[in-house]
Design an enzyme around this catalytic site. Structure first.
Site, PDB file in Angstrom:
ATOM      1  CG  ASP A 171      15.337  -1.536   2.820  1.00 37.72           C
ATOM      2  OD1 ASP A 171      16.396  -0.949   3.062  1.00 37.72           O
ATOM      3  OD2 ASP A 171      14.781  -2.280   3.644  1.00 37.72           O
ATOM      4  CG  PHE A 175      11.575   1.803   9.804  1.00 35.44           C
ATOM      5  CD1 PHE A 175      11.842   0.652   9.084  1.00 35.44           C
ATOM      6  CD2 PHE A 175      10.250   2.188   9.983  1.00 35.44           C
ATOM      7  CE1 PHE A 175      10.816  -0.106   8.537  1.00 35.44           C
ATOM      8  CE2 PHE A 175       9.214   1.426   9.439  1.00 35.44           C
ATOM      9  CZ  PHE A 175       9.505   0.277   8.729  1.00 35.44           C
ATOM     10  CB  VAL A 176      11.267   6.957   6.601  1.00 32.01           C
ATOM     11  CG1 VAL A 176      12.656   7.503   6.805  1.00 32.01           C
ATOM     12  CG2 VAL A 176      11.198   6.098   5.352  1.00 32.01           C
ATOM     13  CD  GLU A 194       8.040  -0.464  -3.318  1.00 33.52           C
ATOM     14  OE1 GLU A 194       6.926   0.015  -3.073  1.00 33.52           O
ATOM     15  OE2 GLU A 194       8.394  -1.614  -2.953  1.00 33.52           O
ATOM     16  CG  ASP A 195       6.965   2.285  -0.094  1.00 31.19           C
ATOM     17  OD1 ASP A 195       7.660   1.423  -0.676  1.00 31.19           O
ATOM     18  OD2 ASP A 195       6.300   2.025   0.924  1.00 31.19           O
ATOM     19  CG  ASP A 235       3.391   0.257   7.034  1.00 35.57           C
ATOM     20  OD1 ASP A 235       4.168   0.182   6.056  1.00 35.57           O
ATOM     21  OD2 ASP A 235       3.091  -0.735   7.730  1.00 35.57           O
ATOM     22  CE  LYS A 252      -2.630  -2.558   3.310  1.00 34.59           C
ATOM     23  NZ  LYS A 252      -2.899  -2.666   4.763  1.00 34.59           N
ATOM     24  N   GLY A 253       2.151   1.054   0.290  1.00 33.31           N
ATOM     25  CA  GLY A 253       3.030   2.191   0.554  1.00 33.31           C
ATOM     26  C   GLY A 253       3.138   3.210  -0.559  1.00 33.31           C
ATOM     27  NE  ARG A 310      -0.146   1.430   5.092  1.00 33.43           N
ATOM     28  CZ  ARG A 310       0.879   0.735   4.586  1.00 33.43           C
ATOM     29  NH1 ARG A 310       1.742   1.320   3.793  1.00 33.43           N
ATOM     30  NH2 ARG A 310       1.005  -0.548   4.857  1.00 33.43           N
TER      31      ARG A 310
HETATM   32  P1  IMP Z   1      13.028  -4.307  -0.138  1.00 38.65           P
HETATM   33  O1  IMP Z   1      12.451  -5.532  -0.744  1.00 38.65           O
HETATM   34  O2  IMP Z   1      13.942  -4.618   1.009  1.00 38.65           O
HETATM   35  O3  IMP Z   1      13.640  -3.353  -1.122  1.00 38.65           O
HETATM   36  O4  IMP Z   1      11.855  -3.613   0.632  1.00 38.65           O
HETATM   37  C1  IMP Z   1      11.079  -2.672   0.104  1.00 38.65           C
HETATM   38  C2  IMP Z   1       9.851  -2.531   0.959  1.00 38.65           C
HETATM   39  O5  IMP Z   1      10.149  -2.557   2.360  1.00 38.65           O
HETATM   40  C3  IMP Z   1       9.240  -1.193   0.714  1.00 38.65           C
HETATM   41  O6  IMP Z   1       8.272  -1.304  -0.261  1.00 38.65           O
HETATM   42  C4  IMP Z   1       8.618  -0.849   2.038  1.00 38.65           C
HETATM   43  O7  IMP Z   1       7.306  -1.339   2.088  1.00 38.65           O
HETATM   44  C5  IMP Z   1       9.401  -1.595   3.060  1.00 38.65           C
HETATM   45  N1  IMP Z   1      10.328  -0.684   3.748  1.00 38.65           N
HETATM   46  C6  IMP Z   1      11.660  -0.640   3.657  1.00 38.65           C
HETATM   47  N2  IMP Z   1      12.176   0.327   4.425  1.00 38.65           N
HETATM   48  C7  IMP Z   1      11.120   0.917   5.010  1.00 38.65           C
HETATM   49  C8  IMP Z   1      11.002   2.043   5.902  1.00 38.65           C
HETATM   50  O8  IMP Z   1      11.970   2.708   6.313  1.00 38.65           O
HETATM   51  N3  IMP Z   1       9.732   2.379   6.261  1.00 38.65           N
HETATM   52  C9  IMP Z   1       8.642   1.705   5.825  1.00 38.65           C
HETATM   53  N4  IMP Z   1       8.704   0.671   4.994  1.00 38.65           N
HETATM   54  C10 IMP Z   1       9.939   0.287   4.579  1.00 38.65           C
HETATM   55 MG    MG Z   2       6.196  -1.467   0.109  1.00 40.60          MG
END
Ligand code: IMP
Ligand code: MG
Length: 181
Positions: free
Chosen positions: A110, A159-160, A106-107, A166, A50-51, A172
């Site tokens: 990471d 962490f944001v 994408e939000d 969220d 949902k981000g 959110r």
């Molecule tokens: P990845 O697969 O590790 O790149 O994760 C990406 C997903 O992790 C993002 O779409 C977010 O939903 C979640 N995520 C990663 N870091 C944060 C953060 O700091 N705050 C909130 N959600 C995060």
């Molecule tokens: Mg996400």
């Protein structure tokens, strides 16, 4: 009031990282870049639920190119701050993406596990092009070698929340992007 589990930070403990004005300015710039790159073309914005919902809604309104929406949903984090490393597809796109210009919205980029998984899923549709727009990029956390074509802001490993993002489903709706202590 019943106690909430997981997310214990109160809004007053959050530190603003990017204000709503800074976000609006940057989203307008990303929109202008996409308009130039896809002049005369059609694009499909695919939001990762949902981000990315708020980012997608603002970014789409910064576009003058012909744009449609779709949404995809995966689970990675559950209610934890750290990824389990496992990506599961909860909701696929509604239509075939064959021959389309996809922009995956994408939000946060990471570890890159989510987007490397989703680019594989979407590449199987044989789109005309496939690009990634990520509002935030935590480049230092990358496990999978994946880059976004459009990045709002690079951020450190913190962490944001807010602007769609969220912590255990909370925050959110905050208009600014904040760091959780
Ligand atoms: P990845 O697969 O590790 O790149 O994760 C990406 C997903 O992790 C993002 O779409 C977010 O939903 C979640 N995520 C990663 N870091 C944060 C953060 O700091 N705050 C909130 N959600 C995060
Ligand atoms: Mg996400």
């Amino acid at each position: 009031m019943p106690a909430t589990s997981g997310a214990t930070a109160t809004v007053s403990e959050l530190k603003v990282l990017f204000t709503r004005q800074q976000i609006a300015q940057r989203v307008a710039e990303l929109g202008a870049q996409i308009n130039r790159d896809f002049a005369g073309e059609q694009v499909v914005l695919i939001g990762v639920l949902k981000g990315a919902a708020i980012f997608l809604s603002d970014l789409s309104r910064a576009l003058s190119v012909d744009a449609t929406f779709d949404f995809i949903s995966v689970s990675t984090y559950g209610n934890e701050k750290r990824s389990s490393g496992e990506v599961k597809l909860l909701k696929d796109v509604d239509q075939s993406m064959e021959g389309k210009n996809i922009i995956l919205v994408e939000d946060i980029l990471d570890t890159g596990l989510t987007l490397s998984y989703l680019t594989k899923v979407l590449a199987a549709h044989r789109p005309k092009s496939l690009r990634i727009a990520a509002l935030l990029d935590k480049a230092a956390r990358r496990v999978q070698p994946i880059k976004a074509d459009y990045v709002g802001f690079e951020i450190p490993d913190e962490f944001v929340v807010g602007y769609g993002m969220d912590y255990a489903e909370r925050y959110r709706n905050l208009p600014d992007i904040c760091v959780v202590p």
